[in-house]
Write a protein that holds these residues in place. Sequence first.
Motif, short mmCIF file in Angstrom:
data_model
loop_
_atom_site.label_atom_id
_atom_site.label_comp_id
_atom_site.label_asym_id
_atom_site.label_seq_id
_atom_site.Cartn_x
_atom_site.Cartn_y
_atom_site.Cartn_z
N PHE A 184 70.80 74.71 115.29
CA PHE A 184 70.08 75.89 115.77
C PHE A 184 70.44 77.14 114.97
O PHE A 184 70.15 78.25 115.41
CB PHE A 184 70.32 76.16 117.26
CG PHE A 184 69.63 75.19 118.19
CD1 PHE A 184 68.46 74.55 117.83
CD2 PHE A 184 70.16 74.97 119.44
CE1 PHE A 184 67.83 73.69 118.70
CE2 PHE A 184 69.53 74.09 120.34
CZ PHE A 184 68.36 73.45 119.95
N ASN A 208 59.47 71.55 126.23
CA ASN A 208 59.86 71.40 124.82
C ASN A 208 59.17 70.21 124.16
O ASN A 208 58.68 70.33 123.02
CB ASN A 208 61.38 71.22 124.73
CG ASN A 208 62.12 72.47 125.12
OD1 ASN A 208 62.11 73.46 124.40
ND2 ASN A 208 62.79 72.43 126.25
N ASN A 224 70.07 85.32 118.55
CA ASN A 224 68.77 84.63 118.58
C ASN A 224 67.77 85.49 119.35
O ASN A 224 67.99 85.81 120.53
CB ASN A 224 68.94 83.27 119.27
CG ASN A 224 67.70 82.41 119.15
OD1 ASN A 224 66.58 82.90 119.12
ND2 ASN A 224 67.89 81.11 119.12
N ASN A 244 63.88 75.44 116.00
CA ASN A 244 64.02 76.76 116.62
C ASN A 244 63.84 77.85 115.56
O ASN A 244 63.73 77.57 114.36
CB ASN A 244 65.36 76.90 117.36
CG ASN A 244 66.51 77.33 116.47
OD1 ASN A 244 66.58 76.94 115.30
ND2 ASN A 244 67.42 78.11 117.01
N ASP A 296 59.37 78.26 118.53
CA ASP A 296 59.75 79.60 118.98
C ASP A 296 59.39 80.62 117.91
O ASP A 296 59.67 80.44 116.72
CB ASP A 296 61.24 79.69 119.33
CG ASP A 296 61.52 80.87 120.27
OD1 ASP A 296 60.56 81.37 120.89
OD2 ASP A 296 62.67 81.28 120.39
#
Length: 335
Positions: free
Chosen positions: A220, A161, A72, A246, A274
């Motif tokens: 995710f 968040n 990631n 994400n 993100d």
Amino acid sequence: MATMADVAARAGVSVATVSRALSGDPKRVSAPVLQRIVDAAEELEYIPNNLARNMRSGSARILGLIISDIGNPFFTAVARGVEDVAQRHGYSLVLSNTDENPDREAASLGVMAAERAAGIIIATTNENGSALRRFADLGMAVVAIDRHIVDLPTDSVVVDNEGGAYEAVTHLVRLGHRRIAIIGGPSDADTARERSRGYERALREARIRVTPELVCAGDFRETAGLTMTRRLLDLPEPPTAIFAVNNLTTIGVLGALRERGLVVPRQLSVVGFDDIPTGELLEPPLTVVQQPTYRVGARAADLLIRRLREPAAPVKEVVLSARLIVRGSTAEARA
């Protein structure tokens, strides 16, 4: 390999003097002698025996970083921030990847303890409170990033968040979207739960009902984004916008839309939480909630160094803001 005795012989001093000069206590050695020792060490390519030093001191000049997914880009930037600060303070960084697996996380904690790491920064799976407590009981400092640690008060660096997700979904509402889907994350990750709360709050304030068929569970990962987007597109009334929680999920969403031949944002708008390193270079450029990823790592390392210097300092939580970057992947809802 040259030894400390070799350096001492070359510099014409005792082994004890070499030890003081090269172990972080050079003030007790005169400047001319220190220079001779440094020159001798360089000529002989002497490498200090850190293992022996760690055994004597009880800890190493090592900081551990345990992350959940090295693939990631979020964690890549975090690691850079941690490493820059660690090196500035004379620490080396040891990186471990858990793949969201509690057993791998526990094993990583065991390795850090065996190496006598001075402290760790961790994005935990939230299932290792007891293992982390044992680690902390050994006198090793712990700082949480991205997620809180269940039942263990510790320094932490997190992002707002809920606020970032709320801003993203409110942006879609203002564009006229009413069927807004969310592809979430694991239920045991507080980041996923907080982003879901932001999604729900934005809809609630806009008097839009949260429709269960538009709320998808993910993990995710890119695959979940792909699978869940296909499912959403097969609904009798598909969404007009998708919020992905994400960056890897967002990549999966875009893959499914391309697979179906749908044009973003003319046929469906997309917002990701993100950024993606190439997000602004995509066609169209991606609208995202941007996290201060490097700052997350740097602030976490600062907190860890502070904790090492002041073990009794009050626990501190740092909450960093996320911001919406509007690019080309969102547009007014189609009729």
